[in-house]
Design a protein around this motif. Structure first.
Motif, mmCIF file in Angstrom:
data_model
loop_
_atom_site.group_PDB
_atom_site.id
_atom_site.type_symbol
_atom_site.label_atom_id
_atom_site.label_comp_id
_atom_site.label_asym_id
_atom_site.label_seq_id
_atom_site.Cartn_x
_atom_site.Cartn_y
_atom_site.Cartn_z
ATOM 1 N N CYS A 174 -9.585 1.372 3.980
ATOM 2 C CA CYS A 174 -8.273 1.600 4.577
ATOM 3 C C CYS A 174 -7.529 2.747 3.907
ATOM 4 O O CYS A 174 -6.310 2.816 3.952
ATOM 5 C CB CYS A 174 -7.446 0.317 4.522
ATOM 6 N N HIS A 178 -7.563 1.683 -1.156
ATOM 7 C CA HIS A 178 -8.353 0.569 -0.624
ATOM 8 C C HIS A 178 -8.876 -0.347 -1.736
ATOM 9 O O HIS A 178 -8.784 -1.577 -1.644
ATOM 10 C CB HIS A 178 -9.508 1.163 0.194
ATOM 11 N N ALA A 179 -9.399 0.252 -2.792
ATOM 12 C CA ALA A 179 -10.016 -0.546 -3.864
ATOM 13 C C ALA A 179 -8.984 -1.367 -4.635
ATOM 14 O O ALA A 179 -9.344 -2.282 -5.362
ATOM 15 C CB ALA A 179 -10.776 0.359 -4.827
ATOM 16 N N PHE A 180 -7.711 -1.009 -4.470
ATOM 17 C CA PHE A 180 -6.668 -1.706 -5.239
ATOM 18 C C PHE A 180 -5.870 -2.669 -4.371
ATOM 19 O O PHE A 180 -4.882 -3.225 -4.793
ATOM 20 C CB PHE A 180 -5.744 -0.696 -5.916
ATOM 21 N N MET A 181 -6.316 -2.842 -3.125
ATOM 22 C CA MET A 181 -5.602 -3.731 -2.206
ATOM 23 C C MET A 181 -6.091 -5.160 -2.450
ATOM 24 O O MET A 181 -6.839 -5.728 -1.667
ATOM 25 C CB MET A 181 -5.844 -3.296 -0.761
ATOM 26 N N TYR B 150 -7.570 4.423 11.357
ATOM 27 C CA TYR B 150 -7.390 5.229 10.153
ATOM 28 C C TYR B 150 -7.710 6.696 10.424
ATOM 29 O O TYR B 150 -7.017 7.601 9.959
ATOM 30 C CB TYR B 150 -8.268 4.696 8.999
ATOM 31 N N TYR B 454 -15.409 1.229 -2.649
ATOM 32 C CA TYR B 454 -14.410 0.970 -3.678
ATOM 33 C C TYR B 454 -14.512 2.035 -4.759
ATOM 34 O O TYR B 454 -15.568 2.219 -5.353
ATOM 35 C CB TYR B 454 -14.633 -0.416 -4.303
#
Lengths: 305, 533
Positions: A174, A178-181, B150, B454
């Motif tokens: 997103c 994103h990795a911290f959501m 997005y 990630y």
């Protein structure tokens, strides 16, 4: 794997084991056969190949047996999955909104939280929506995941079976953070949950402006402690001296209420030097005039220092 | 090179165009194959190095060498290069172009000029893709999947990347069309459909997918551009669109695209095994039918990319069932490959080592696909590293290793020289170990809940990530060693005979490297392609 902590975990894990068992059996047997052939029929020992005729019997055998096995896998996976799509009527509905890059959870009595607090052994139905792009709410310990799609409502449900705290992750890419959501699913006894639900807790004591900021996930891009995230930190914001860029001209300003409001409604017009434009969307029609005043009031009276 | 090889090969200067122009304006399918080989090799090395940077960033938790935005751009570029510029054209464009006409006894493809045009379109698309990284407001950061909304909202250079994928699609369509007509019209006298070798068969099945599926992604990408520029509202719900529609349209092409990659790989493997076993391939007709079945059923399984997307429950059920069905033809191929080794006379040479590791890795990739096809288990591992591991086992462990097998198998034919076989085997061992170290831990990470894409991760995932990063270093070293060995062979390798492996298909009946028009006289076929009697 994490220990399974929902009513679905055991079934899902059993399906994994079922598919893995058959898969590993075939992988080992076929690989061993292949290596055995390569050694046994090596040219040094076996210089003259034997030509073998095709066999319809063999072809049918190794079509039908795998077909039966995969249909069994399909059926097993479907039977375990089916209840995941049928939430019981008495499940506690919790509204989930995902936005870049934070989660908010709204409880039946209207209480808002940024973590998912749920009672042990009670069915919970998450009714989900996204405020911007697609997100996906993933709780590995519960073995559940479903996308949050803007413009439509999706759902999933579960019964938490272990009292503990579990990770919530976003599984659909997103954007920048994103990795911290992430968030937490906190499972507590039902009596504690009932108490938690009616205590306004942090909510009531806190400044309404701060709640507006929290509910709009502002702090996923603007830190409270001075660290640089996507946008400038909120620390010591009011009356701070900032260099902003307007039409490529650098201007020194002192942050006041008007600047804060303008930055929320039209973020790209006056960007703080060193930060990229077009990353923040306008919150016009999202944050009301009254809420804007509350935010400004928060920064004047409390604001992170 | 022409000094040492006595006949007039396709590598010698032809007609009145000398030097580089003789290559850039050639209509010879073999030269066009080499042009693709050069481009694809360069893009593959670039994509692999980008992947290496990603692994470097992920070696430890926290920020290492780049910012999150850079990382997001990096995995997008890695995906776009590897998918659209390397693996989709890959085997068809390089070895299909070079060997399809020879293996069916033809002088060239049906439309040689169109073939050259396809290469130019490919180059144009690739240039646009590369430009998209350096122009506009920064490299696209949507992932190669361009998911809406997005991709509508990000300010990065999405339109240009989408245009690139659109252009590259045309190259794929035209190559497919060319191959279909070539196979229908130009087979040698006596080569009935069921006397055709299996690599051309796999190209035939692939070509139909290219022709029929690629236009769908083309129109989808145009819709993205229209939506971003004109705010039309196909996919963005704030404009009245539906984001799930984008996923359907995208995967209707992009799932069959997986078969565009893997079918020719299966074809290559099916050529190599009989040669090194000196045995008639087992189950010729079963292999043909399974290729066609994969091409057919492969169209109908796209929904398994969307089990958690919010699509209807009934479609989740149907797509899960169809996904399990499509596993069967792949399994049939594996059984037949292994059966072909039975009572053969097996010689373990470099191409055969790559073939054995292909089968092993393809089995792991395929079997873990069953986990992803099953609804209950997919929900847990969907969009995690499990998926990343699965598709790298298929695309790299499968298609990539088949490509390496093919280049080692056909190298003496293409260049008239041998590579150093000992070094080739060492490079294989390093590649195989690096590959396993890099991708196997990702299955475990995914099972434990590590989501993909990630930039950073929780500390409990750090062991798996570290092993994976070490594997990446080993793998990249292996790749460079292999490439070095292949380059060295061009200059210093021993002169290769016409048929170094004792193969039976038509390419081994002509000189190495092949003469300009392939055959001195048109071959007449009176036996099956793998008759070792």
């Amino acid at each position: 794997m994490y220990q399974g902590a929902s009513n679905f975990a055991q079934g899902v894990d059993n399906t994994f084991m079922f598919i893995f068992a058959i898969s590993i059996f075939f992988l080992v047997v076929l690989t061993a056969t292949m290596i055995w052939f390569v050694i046994k029929y090596n040219r040094k020992k076996h210089p003259n190949p034997t030509q073998i005729k095709d066999s319809l019997k063999l072809e049918v055998t190794w079509t039908v047996i795998p077909l039966i096995l995969v249909l069994a896998m399909f059926y097993y996976g479907y039977v375990i999955y089916k209840p995941m799509r049928n939430a019981p009527d008495d499940a506690i509905p919790i509204k989930v909104v995902g936005r870049m890059w934070d989660w908010t959870f709204e409880y039946p009595n209207g209480k808002m939280a940024r973590e998912l607090v749920v009672p042990l052994d009670k069915p919970i139905k998450l009714v989900m929506n996204s405020a911007d792009v697609i997100h996906s709410l993933y709780i590995p310990a519960f073995r559940i995941k479903e996308d949050l799609v803007p413009g439509q409502e999706t759902y999933m449900w579960f019964i938490p079976t272990i009292q503990d705290t579990f990770e919530i992750l976003c599984a659909e890419y997103c954007g920048l953070r994103h990795a911290f959501m992430t968030s937490k699913a906190i499972v507590i006894p039902e009596s504690d949950y009932e108490t938690w639900l009616i205590t306004e807790g942090q909510g009531k004591d806190e400044h309404p402006g701060l709640l507006v900021l929290q509910n709009n996930a502002c702090m996923s891009c603007h830190s409270m402690d001075g660290s640089k995230l996507v946008g400038p930190s909120f620390k010591g914001l009011f009356n701070a001296r900032r260099t902003i860029v307007v039409d490529k001209q650098e201007i020194q300003i002192t942050v006041d209420g008007e600047y804060i409001k303008k930055s929320i409604l039209d973020p790209d017009s006056e960007i703080v030097k060193g930060y990229a434009p077009k990353l923040m969307r306008s919150y016009k029609d999202v944050i009301s005039e009254e809420e804007l005043d509350q935010i400004v009031d928060y920064f004047i009276k409390e604001g992170p220092i | 090179m022409s000094n040492s090889i006595p006949h007039n090969s396709y590598l010698d200067p032809q007609g009145n165009r000398k030097g580089i122009l003789g290559w850039l304006l050639t209509t010879d399918h073999k030269r066009i194959g080499i042009l693709y080989l050069i481009c694809i090799m360069i893009f593959f090395l670039v994509g692999a190095i980008l992947g290496g940077f990603m692994r470097l960033e992920l070696a430890k938790p926290g920020q290492q060498i780049m910012e999150a935005q850079t990382y997001n751009g990096l995995f997008t570029v890695h995906g776009i290069i590897m998918i659209f510029m390397v693996v989709i054209p890959g085997l068809s464009a390089v070895f299909g172009n070079f060997f399809l006409p020879i293996m069916i006894g033809a002088k060239d493809v049906s439309f040689p000029k169109l073939n050259l045009l396809s290469w130019y379109i490919y180059v144009l698309g690739s240039i646009v893709a590369i430009l998209s990284q350096f122009s506009g407001d920064g490299p696209p950061d949507t992932g190669w999947t361009f998911y809406a909304p997005y991709s509508m909202e990000t300010t990065t250079n999405v339109i240009m990347a989408v245009v690139a994928a659109f252009i590259l699609g045309f190259s794929s369509i035209l190559t497919g069309l060319n191959f279909i007509v070539t196979i229908h019209r130009l087979r040698a006298k006596g080569m009935t459909w069921f006397k055709m070798p299996l690599f051309p068969w796999s190209l035939y099945a692939t070509a139909w997918i290219q022709v029929l599926a690629t236009p769908i992604v083309g129109i989808t990408l145009l819709m993205v551009i229209a939506e971003r520029t004109l705010r039309i509202g196909f996919f963005d719900p704030t404009l009245g669109g539906d984001p799930i529609l984008f996923q359907h349209l995208f995967w209707i092409y992009s799932h069959p695209a997986v078969y565009i990659m893997i079918l020719p790989a299966m074809g290559v493997i099916t050529e190599i095994i009989p040669t090194f076993c000196q045995r008639k391939v087992f189950g010729y007709q079963a292999i043909v039918l399974s290729s066609l079945a994969i091409a057919g059923v492969g169209y109908l399984v796209w929904g398994h990319h969307m089990f958690t997307s919010g699509m209807s429950d009934l479609s989740r059920l149907v797509f899960s069932l169809l996904t399990f069905i499509v596993a069967i033809p792949s399994a049939i191929k594996v059984f037949n490959w292994i059966a072909t080794m039975y009572k053969g006379s097996i010689e373990i040479r470099t191409p055969f080592l790559y073939t054995l590791s292909f089968i092993f890795q393809f089995m792991i990739g395929g079997l873990t696909g069953l986990v992803l096809g099953s609804l209950a288990t997919d929900v847990h591992v969907h969009d995690t590293y499990f998926v990343v591991a699965h598709f790298h086992y298929i695309v790299f462990g499968g298609m990539g290793f088949a490509f390496f097998a093919a280049i080692h198998y056909w190298y003496p034919k293409m260049f008239g020289r041998m590579y150093n076989e000992k070094l080739g085997n060492i490079a294989w061992a390093i590649l195989f170990s690096g590959f396993t170290l890099l991708y196997f831990p990702m299955f475990v990470l995914g099972m434990r809940g590590m989501p993909r894409r990630y930039f950073d991760y929780l500390p409990e995932y750090s062991t798996g990530h570290l092993i994976s990063s070490i594997g990446a270093a080993v793998l990249i070293f292996g790749i460079f060693l292999m490439v070095y060995n292949l380059f060295r062979g061009l200059k210093t390798g021993a002169i290769a005979p016409a048929n170094p492996w004792k193969g039976r298909t038509l390419e081994w009946t002509i000189a190495s490297p092949p003469p300009l028009e392939n055959f001195d006289e048109e071959p007449v076929i009176d036996a099956g392609p793998y008759d070792y009697e």
